[in-house]
Design a protein around this motif. Structure first.
Motif, mmCIF file in Angstrom:
data_model
loop_
_atom_site.group_PDB
_atom_site.id
_atom_site.type_symbol
_atom_site.label_atom_id
_atom_site.label_comp_id
_atom_site.label_asym_id
_atom_site.label_seq_id
_atom_site.Cartn_x
_atom_site.Cartn_y
_atom_site.Cartn_z
ATOM 1 N N TYR A 32 0.764 -1.117 -0.120
ATOM 2 C CA TYR A 32 -0.045 -0.044 0.005
ATOM 3 C C TYR A 32 0.849 1.116 0.078
ATOM 4 O O TYR A 32 1.481 1.305 0.920
ATOM 5 C CB TYR A 32 -0.998 -0.047 1.126
ATOM 6 C CG TYR A 32 -1.986 1.174 1.229
ATOM 7 C CD1 TYR A 32 -2.975 1.105 0.806
ATOM 8 C CD2 TYR A 32 -1.215 2.523 2.191
ATOM 9 C CE1 TYR A 32 -4.097 2.474 0.878
ATOM 10 C CE2 TYR A 32 -2.191 3.512 2.341
ATOM 11 C CZ TYR A 32 -3.481 3.671 1.296
ATOM 12 O OH TYR A 32 -4.343 4.718 1.425
ATOM 13 N N ASN A 33 0.651 2.118 -1.142
ATOM 14 C CA ASN A 33 1.471 3.476 -1.049
ATOM 15 C C ASN A 33 0.641 4.441 -2.103
ATOM 16 O O ASN A 33 0.728 4.241 -3.117
ATOM 17 C CB ASN A 33 2.967 3.077 -1.539
ATOM 18 C CG ASN A 33 3.635 4.275 -1.742
ATOM 19 O OD1 ASN A 33 3.306 5.615 -1.395
ATOM 20 N ND2 ASN A 33 5.162 3.988 -1.658
ATOM 21 N N MET A 34 -0.015 5.404 -1.275
ATOM 22 C CA MET A 34 -0.650 6.324 -2.049
ATOM 23 C C MET A 34 -0.078 7.662 -2.021
ATOM 24 O O MET A 34 -0.627 8.639 -2.535
ATOM 25 C CB MET A 34 -2.258 6.326 -1.534
ATOM 26 C CG MET A 34 -3.119 5.268 -1.875
ATOM 27 S SD MET A 34 -3.288 5.334 -3.687
ATOM 28 C CE MET A 34 -4.384 6.531 -4.190
ATOM 29 N N THR A 35 1.178 7.736 -1.500
ATOM 30 C CA THR A 35 1.908 8.850 -1.363
ATOM 31 C C THR A 35 2.859 9.082 -2.889
ATOM 32 O O THR A 35 3.473 10.203 -3.162
ATOM 33 C CB THR A 35 2.763 9.155 0.015
ATOM 34 O OG1 THR A 35 3.536 7.925 0.163
ATOM 35 C CG2 THR A 35 1.632 9.057 1.037
ATOM 36 N N SER A 41 4.422 4.370 -7.433
ATOM 37 C CA SER A 41 4.666 3.212 -6.745
ATOM 38 C C SER A 41 3.547 2.301 -7.436
ATOM 39 O O SER A 41 2.543 2.773 -8.383
ATOM 40 C CB SER A 41 3.973 3.216 -5.430
ATOM 41 O OG SER A 41 2.553 3.718 -5.193
ATOM 42 N N LYS A 91 3.367 8.310 -6.462
ATOM 43 C CA LYS A 91 2.480 8.284 -7.543
ATOM 44 C C LYS A 91 3.356 7.521 -8.523
ATOM 45 O O LYS A 91 2.706 6.981 -9.491
ATOM 46 C CB LYS A 91 2.346 9.643 -8.333
ATOM 47 C CG LYS A 91 1.539 10.718 -7.365
ATOM 48 C CD LYS A 91 1.191 11.869 -8.364
ATOM 49 C CE LYS A 91 0.114 12.803 -7.603
ATOM 50 N NZ LYS A 91 -0.128 13.917 -8.377
ATOM 51 N N TYR A 116 -0.226 2.735 -6.285
ATOM 52 C CA TYR A 116 -0.825 3.936 -6.800
ATOM 53 C C TYR A 116 -1.205 3.783 -8.134
ATOM 54 O O TYR A 116 -2.206 4.261 -8.785
ATOM 55 C CB TYR A 116 0.077 5.083 -6.535
ATOM 56 C CG TYR A 116 -0.507 6.372 -7.056
ATOM 57 C CD1 TYR A 116 -1.212 7.079 -5.951
ATOM 58 C CD2 TYR A 116 -0.385 6.954 -8.529
ATOM 59 C CE1 TYR A 116 -1.706 8.232 -6.168
ATOM 60 C CE2 TYR A 116 -1.207 8.201 -8.479
ATOM 61 C CZ TYR A 116 -1.586 8.925 -7.629
ATOM 62 O OH TYR A 116 -2.157 10.069 -7.869
ATOM 63 N N LYS A 117 -0.544 3.366 -9.013
ATOM 64 C CA LYS A 117 -0.706 3.164 -10.373
ATOM 65 C C LYS A 117 -1.998 1.970 -10.629
ATOM 66 O O LYS A 117 -2.541 2.468 -11.654
ATOM 67 C CB LYS A 117 0.541 2.530 -11.232
ATOM 68 C CG LYS A 117 1.701 3.734 -11.278
ATOM 69 C CD LYS A 117 2.934 3.125 -12.061
ATOM 70 C CE LYS A 117 4.094 4.074 -12.275
ATOM 71 N NZ LYS A 117 5.032 3.735 -12.867
#
Length: 442
Positions: free
Chosen positions: A222-225, A229, A227, A232-233
């Protein structure tokens, strides 16, 4: 006089043979078995069985039917006893007593299906109609009684075996603990339902040694910081697709939705609608393959049985991964961090995202059906027509499985990586089933 008696005896023998052939035209018709499987499918739908439990209903009923066929025709069909390592030896048919094994297989299927569905007894009326059909076709009373008795014997043996698969124990197992941690699954609207069957990975599989025998890669962190990652994509890919769906993509998503129970909310009113589960959809596809190839009765039962085994094990494997990963759904992430008003095209089901169940079970079933009926078998699937959804055409079972997987991204309920990896896992499970089980003797 003697010649006259001999002539009479010959006429009687011919009449008897014709009568026998007449009733067998009914009881040995593979279309009747396809109709019987569809009847259980309808009952599963009507009683709102979730997909994993539905797979259990299908597998035990079909194995009961197949064991009867294998007992009646051991030259062409090999018993599953010994192939499924925990399945005891099947009861032998009675000696010197004529049994209609095709008819017995349908009765065994229905008796097991009758017991593993609820409310128990849902198939009683259909069982009575099958028996009446055999009588009306002229089945001799002795054959009828022998057949019913043997079907009951096999059904009891399968039901006794089924009770050791850990299903009963999981009914009282602990519930999923909801924790509001970034990246972890939480219930989604509009139902906000509890996590479905978090202990299904503990069910005894048929061919797999364990739920974890065939691993899948870990889902992206999980990584929404960042862009750039992978996570995120994948999130933004889902949003972008749903926001710009074509008519064809919407049709794919609707066709493979297979939501056993969808809650529709309109203002202050709500109502539920039902469809076949994903496994039920592939049971229908097995029937399409059987009809297209004009498979005989035994081959039809074998194809349904192996497909149901692949579905059953695929669900166990998939659910084991789901509740180890506990991955958050796209809807939760997008509405929290991107657009609070965003909604997926189809309704998000109540269990973790990774890995895609539809992708896993569809690919597993497709591998088995490809071996049973051949590759590149073009067909039209009209399974969803009764729900007002137009049929779709496919060039092969594998192509259908790939579309089923991608449809979940178009529907907005899965990240693409969960579907591509799910398809790979399902192929491996289906391949294992094909290698370990040899139902037809070549």
């Amino acid at each position: 006089m003697n010649r006259f008696l001999i002539l009479l005896a010959g006429v009687a023998l011919i009449f008897s043979s014709c009568k026998k052939a007449d009733y067998q035209k009914v009881t040995h018709d593979p279309e009747l078995y396809r109709t019987t499987v569809k009847k259980l499918n309808d009952i599963v739908l009507e009683n709102n069985f979730p997909p994993v439990i539905a797979s259990r209903n299908y597998v035990y009923a079909n194995i009961a039917a197949y064991q009867v066929i294998a007992a009646g025709d051991p030259k062409h069909f090999r018993s599953l006893s010994g192939q499924i390592k925990h399945l005891p030896v099947s009861p032998a048919p009675p000696k010197d007593a004529e049994v209609d094994f095709q008819f017995a297989s349908m009765l065994a299927f229905c008796t097991v299906g009758n017991a593993v569905t609820f409310p128990e007894g849902s198939m009683e009326i259909y069982i009575d109609s099958l028996k009446q059909k055999a009588k009306d076709a002229g089945m001799p009373s002795g054959v009828f009684d022998n057949t019913v008795a043997y079907a009951d014997t096999v059904a009891k043996y399968i039901l006794k075996w089924s009770k050791k698969d850990n299903y009963a124990q999981t009914r009282s197992a602990s519930k999923y603990t909801v924790k509001r941690i970034d990246g972890r699954w939480i219930p989604t609207p509009p139902m906000y339902a509890q996590a479905l069957e978090p202990h299904w990975g503990e069910i005894r599989p048929m061919v797999l040694d364990s739920a974890a025998q065939i691993p899948a890669p870990q889902p992206p962190a999980y990584n929404m910081t960042d862009k750039n990652s992978v996570f995120y994509k994948n999130v933004m890919q889902v949003k972008g697709m749903v926001d710009s769906l074509t008519t064809e993509q919407k049709h794919m998503a609707d066709f493979w939705d297979d939501n056993a129970f969808k809650l529709n909310v309109i203002g202050h009113a709500s109502f539920g609608t039902k469809k076949f589960s994903p496994g039920g959809h592939w049971m229908n596809i097995a029937g399409v393959g059987s009809a297209m190839k004009k498979a005989d009765f035994g081959t039809t039962v074998a194809a349904y049985t192996e497909t149901s085994i692949a579905l059953f094990d695929a669900f166990i494997s998939c659910w084991d991964i789901k509740y180890k990963a506990n991955s958050v759904r796209p809807e939760t992430v997008i509405t929290k961090l991107v657009n609070p008003d965003w909604r997926p095209y189809i309704q998000t089901p109540p269990f973790p995202e990774y890995i895609s169940g539809h992708a896993v079970i569809s690919a597993a079933a497709a591998e088995v059906l490809t071996q049973a009926f051949g590759d590149n078998i073009a067909y039209t699937d009209s399974s969803e027509s009764e729900f007002g959804i137009d049929p779709r055409k496919f060039t092969s079972f594998r192509a259908a499985a790939q579309e089923a997987a991608m449809s979940r991204v178009y529907g907005g309920i899965h990240y693409k990586i969960a579907c591509t990896e799910g398809n790979k896992l399902g192929q491996k499970i289906g391949d294992l089933v094909n290698k370990k089980l040899q139902l037809k003797i070549k």
